[in-house]
Design a protein around this motif. Structure first.
Motif, short mmCIF file in Angstrom:
data_model
loop_
_atom_site.label_atom_id
_atom_site.label_comp_id
_atom_site.label_asym_id
_atom_site.label_seq_id
_atom_site.Cartn_x
_atom_site.Cartn_y
_atom_site.Cartn_z
N HIS A 191 0.84 -1.21 0.00
CA HIS A 191 0.00 0.00 0.00
C HIS A 191 0.87 1.26 0.00
O HIS A 191 0.61 2.20 -0.75
CB HIS A 191 -0.94 -0.01 1.21
CG HIS A 191 -1.74 1.25 1.35
ND1 HIS A 191 -2.74 1.60 0.48
CD2 HIS A 191 -1.67 2.26 2.27
CE1 HIS A 191 -3.26 2.77 0.85
NE2 HIS A 191 -2.62 3.18 1.94
N LEU A 192 1.91 1.24 0.84
CA LEU A 192 2.83 2.40 0.89
C LEU A 192 3.50 2.62 -0.46
O LEU A 192 3.67 3.75 -0.91
CB LEU A 192 3.89 2.20 1.98
CG LEU A 192 3.40 2.17 3.44
CD1 LEU A 192 4.56 1.88 4.38
CD2 LEU A 192 2.73 3.47 3.84
N LYS A 193 3.88 1.52 -1.11
CA LYS A 193 4.54 1.61 -2.43
C LYS A 193 3.55 2.13 -3.49
O LYS A 193 3.91 2.96 -4.32
CB LYS A 193 5.10 0.26 -2.84
CG LYS A 193 6.36 -0.12 -2.08
CD LYS A 193 6.92 -1.47 -2.53
CE LYS A 193 8.26 -1.74 -1.84
NZ LYS A 193 8.79 -3.07 -2.18
N THR A 194 2.32 1.66 -3.43
CA THR A 194 1.29 2.09 -4.38
C THR A 194 1.06 3.60 -4.27
O THR A 194 0.83 4.29 -5.27
CB THR A 194 -0.04 1.34 -4.12
OG1 THR A 194 0.21 -0.06 -4.20
CG2 THR A 194 -1.10 1.72 -5.12
N MET A 251 -3.97 2.42 5.85
CA MET A 251 -4.54 1.78 4.65
C MET A 251 -5.69 2.61 4.07
O MET A 251 -5.98 2.52 2.88
CB MET A 251 -5.05 0.36 4.98
CG MET A 251 -3.97 -0.63 5.34
SD MET A 251 -2.88 -1.10 3.97
CE MET A 251 -3.85 -2.37 3.18
N ALA A 252 -6.33 3.42 4.94
CA ALA A 252 -7.45 4.25 4.47
C ALA A 252 -6.97 5.54 3.80
O ALA A 252 -7.74 6.24 3.15
CB ALA A 252 -8.37 4.57 5.63
N LEU A 253 -5.69 5.87 4.00
CA LEU A 253 -5.13 7.09 3.39
C LEU A 253 -4.54 6.75 2.02
O LEU A 253 -3.87 5.73 1.88
CB LEU A 253 -4.06 7.69 4.30
CG LEU A 253 -4.55 8.12 5.70
CD1 LEU A 253 -3.37 8.50 6.59
CD2 LEU A 253 -5.54 9.27 5.62
N ASN A 254 -4.79 7.61 1.04
CA ASN A 254 -4.41 7.23 -0.33
C ASN A 254 -3.38 8.15 -0.98
O ASN A 254 -3.21 8.14 -2.18
CB ASN A 254 -5.66 7.15 -1.21
CG ASN A 254 -6.47 8.44 -1.17
OD1 ASN A 254 -5.98 9.44 -0.65
ND2 ASN A 254 -7.67 8.42 -1.70
N SER A 255 -2.69 8.95 -0.15
CA SER A 255 -1.61 9.77 -0.73
C SER A 255 -0.42 9.80 0.22
O SER A 255 -0.59 9.70 1.44
CB SER A 255 -2.09 11.20 -0.99
OG SER A 255 -2.14 11.95 0.21
#
Length: 293
Positions: A191-194, A251-255
């Motif tokens: 997720h962090l990499k994405t 995981m809920a944060l997307n940036s």
């Protein structure tokens, strides 16, 4: 009942009734009674157990080389340390770099700069990034150590340890963090990499400032016990455990920006649990190192 099983029974009993660490405290008191303190044993103790608060400053001063191993020299050596502190402070007052109005942590910074030959030409010169690191560590240390002379010497030697003993290890910690996070929770790392967040995580706060300004001092001092006694790798596992503890939120944060902002200001109420779990993780992956970085 064998001696070992008796001891284990007592330890479990003590823990259940709220006296966790009673035997550890006794063991440390025995070590501290030696005429010549055994640095190796004190390091091993500090790596394995949290130091009782009443002995922390003494053990740190011995491990950081502020005090010699010989008990009979302690009073005289601290007298010299106090005189040096007063001389440096007086010199800074004479050149008007500090006054009665100067915040104590800034006084410590100016003293450190003068002693290390890095005092700027004017007090109004902008601070260097390394000065901000020093101030963050000093602010945290001020909450842990009451006596100002002790506090300055511990800050000075703690920072020197980071800049010398751990100089080559600290830049490797982000890579180690990624490695151990992958072992503990590969989905979280993905997720962090994405989000392209891996390179933007608050590594300076975690590894240069050693979590000063991130964790409350009551939790932080248990981490610094390990750093002072020989392992900066504990910092990696504190960072990993922070991510594991706040996994749902992260995981809920997307940036990358949102993730970093959250990690720079984590809630303080889970800090004790985070540090305890981080120490368990560290022991799980590294055993109980004595002098390894």
């Amino acid at each position: 009942m064998t001696e070992d099983s008796q001891r284990n029974f007592r330890s479990v009993y003590y823990e259940k009734v709220g006296f966790r660490g009673v035997e550890e405290k006794k063991s440390l008191e025995i070590l501290l009674k030696d005429d010549r303190l055994d640095i190796e044993k004190l390091c091993t103790f500090s790596q394995r157990f949290p130091l009782p608060s009443m002995y922390r400053a003494l053990v740190w001063k011995v491990l950081l080389g502020i005090l010699p191993p010989h008990h009979e020299s302690h009073a005289q050596v601290m007298m010299y340390r106090k005189e040096q502190y007063s001389d440096v402070l007086h010199a800074l007052r004479v050149v008007r770099f500090v006054s009665d109005a100067t915040p104590q942590v800034e006084v410590y910074l100016r003293m450190y700069q003068l002693e290390s030959g890095k005092l700027p030409r004017s007090p109004s010169f902008p601070r260097e990034p390394e000065d901000e690191v020093f101030l963050a560590i000093a602010k945290a240390m001020e909450e842990m150590v009451e006596d100002s002379v002790d506090c300055y010497w511990i800050i000075r030697c703690f920072v020197n340890q980071l800049n010398s003993k751990y100089r080559d290890s600290l830049p490797q910690l982000p890579k180690a963090f990624e490695q151990y996070l992958n072992l503990e929770d590969s989905r979280l790392l993905s997720h962090l990499k994405t989000c392209s967040a891996v390179s933007k995580l608050p590594y300076d706060l975690w590894f240069k400032r050693c979590f000063a300004g991130c964790l409350p001092e009551s939790s932080l001092q248990r981490v610094w016990d390990k750093v002072v006694s020989g392992s900066c790798k504990i910092l990696v596992f504190v960072a990993v455990e922070i991510l594991l503890t706040f996994k749902i939120k992260v995981m809920a944060l997307n940036s990358a920006e949102k993730i970093t902002k959250f990690l720079e200001n984590i809630p303080q109420d889970s800090s004790d649990a985070i540090v305890s779990k981080a120490i368990d993780l560290w022991h799980k992956h590294c055993g109980t190192p004595v002098h390894s970085a």
